[in-house]
Motif scaffolding. Sequence first.
Motif, mmCIF file in Angstrom:
data_model
loop_
_atom_site.group_PDB
_atom_site.id
_atom_site.type_symbol
_atom_site.label_atom_id
_atom_site.label_comp_id
_atom_site.label_asym_id
_atom_site.label_seq_id
_atom_site.Cartn_x
_atom_site.Cartn_y
_atom_site.Cartn_z
ATOM 1 N N ASP A 71 0.828 -1.206 0.000
ATOM 2 C CA ASP A 71 0.000 0.000 0.000
ATOM 3 C C ASP A 71 0.858 1.250 0.000
ATOM 4 O OD1 ASP A 71 -2.382 -1.215 -0.151
ATOM 5 O OD2 ASP A 71 -2.913 -1.036 1.952
ATOM 6 N N GLU A 73 3.895 1.446 -1.436
ATOM 7 C CA GLU A 73 4.527 1.601 -2.745
ATOM 8 C C GLU A 73 3.589 2.206 -3.782
ATOM 9 O OE1 GLU A 73 6.000 -2.252 -3.685
ATOM 10 O OE2 GLU A 73 7.546 -2.115 -2.124
ATOM 11 N N ASP A 74 2.339 1.786 -3.800
ATOM 12 C CA ASP A 74 1.451 2.304 -4.847
ATOM 13 C C ASP A 74 0.676 3.545 -4.405
ATOM 14 O OD1 ASP A 74 -0.638 1.418 -3.318
ATOM 15 O OD2 ASP A 74 -1.067 -0.338 -4.520
ATOM 16 N N GLY A 75 1.016 4.080 -3.247
ATOM 17 C CA GLY A 75 0.416 5.341 -2.826
ATOM 18 C C GLY A 75 -0.917 5.205 -2.109
ATOM 19 N N SER A 76 -1.463 3.979 -2.012
ATOM 20 C CA SER A 76 -2.763 3.830 -1.352
ATOM 21 C C SER A 76 -2.725 4.247 0.104
ATOM 22 C CB SER A 76 -3.236 2.375 -1.378
ATOM 23 O OG SER A 76 -2.992 1.780 -2.591
ATOM 24 N N ASP A 78 -1.090 6.694 1.577
ATOM 25 C CA ASP A 78 -1.307 8.142 1.686
ATOM 26 C C ASP A 78 -2.783 8.471 1.516
ATOM 27 O OD1 ASP A 78 1.269 8.829 2.127
ATOM 28 O OD2 ASP A 78 1.735 9.399 0.065
ATOM 29 N N LEU A 79 -3.384 7.816 0.517
ATOM 30 C CA LEU A 79 -4.781 8.106 0.220
ATOM 31 C C LEU A 79 -5.683 7.610 1.345
ATOM 32 C CD1 LEU A 79 -4.783 7.155 -3.555
ATOM 33 C CD2 LEU A 79 -4.340 9.358 -2.517
#
Lengths: 218, 205
Positions: A71, A73-76, A78-79
Amino acid sequence: MIALLTRDLRLALRAGGGFGLGLAFFLIVVVMVPFAVGPRADLLSSIAAGVLWIGALLACLLSLDRIFALDWEDGSLDLLATSPIPLEGLVSIKALAHWLTTGLPLVAAAPVLAVMLNLPPQGFMPLIISLLLGTPALSVIGTFGAALTVGIKRGGLLLSLLVLPLYVPTLIFGAEAARRGADGLDITTPLAFLAGITCGTIALLPFASAAVLRINLR
Amino acid sequence: MTLTVQDISVARGGIAVLEGVSFTLTPGHALVLRGPNGAGKTTLLRAIAGLQSTLRGDISAPEGGLVYAGHADGIKPTLTVVENLAFWAQIFGTTHIDTALAAYELTALADRAAGALSAGQKRRLGLARLLVTGRPLWVLDEPTVSLDTHATGLFAAAIRAHLAQGGAALMATHIDLGLDEAEILDISPFRASAAVLDSFDEAFL
């Protein structure tokens, strides 16, 4: 939060999700032990409970860095941190998803593998109960370690070093309960301690995990 | 639903990059941050989104009214386009993902695994996420990276529709979206001055 849990379970079950990684490792360790120890049924049955607990613990450890790394690595992550879900809820769900995909399959596989290690019949129930009580603590403590090392590239070694000492109390009381059960002794005391450790970690560690996650994201 | 930023300073990697940034963003308006690479646009946006602490100053953002979209889209490659969007819709407690799919022309790709999408299609999926959140304030970091001209037009249309509904958008971008209502804030004058000794000799005298 249920959406997050179903997503994590779905991701784990899809290709490359890592479901079965811990289970396969557990299987390999337990299958290898009789080859290494030799065909001595009495020796195997006396070490069976300990070997099963060590195997379950290491299998759990193996899959910990996946909890937040993907999560992150793919920016999830942060979101998710800016979404309506509180971070305490996020880490609790992550721990629960980890237990459902790693801990629970280990508990289910343990009695089958116990046959290979010649565990005495009266030891099966204590083994299952101790694993069922102890593995949630492994997942919750592991989530804390994963939150501490999130953002560190290849932080697996650091994660293992941080988490293993925290696993020791769970291992001591869990293996003690399983061993006493195999010897036909009373298992109430170690089980009570094990349940206490699990309840304590579930009650306290999500707050610590959320706090370190907040620091690591900033 | 007004975003007010007062005299904030932000740091990246322990070094102050921006000092004394102030602006106000009211509903129905867009603010575009401009500045050279490394000027601190991303750092400022992350601070506003609450993903980073500030050195000084106040940010008053509407509670629970903000959605952030960074360089990474947060897309899971093994889930399909619809599953990715439906997840975020559930997280934000909304349901209408069809309009978001249509707005970025993703309907035909709905059942494809997100890992099989091209970079521009992934970015469109990442931007479609903003529509399903239902949040009024969008904080976007380089939203048009890897989009073609047509998709950039779709994005500009989505921004325009969002502003018309009383939303607001704060974005860092280098290209001109053709948004007449967008104000432009050049952040290079706010660059933090490093603490340098006035004179080298004075240190020894």
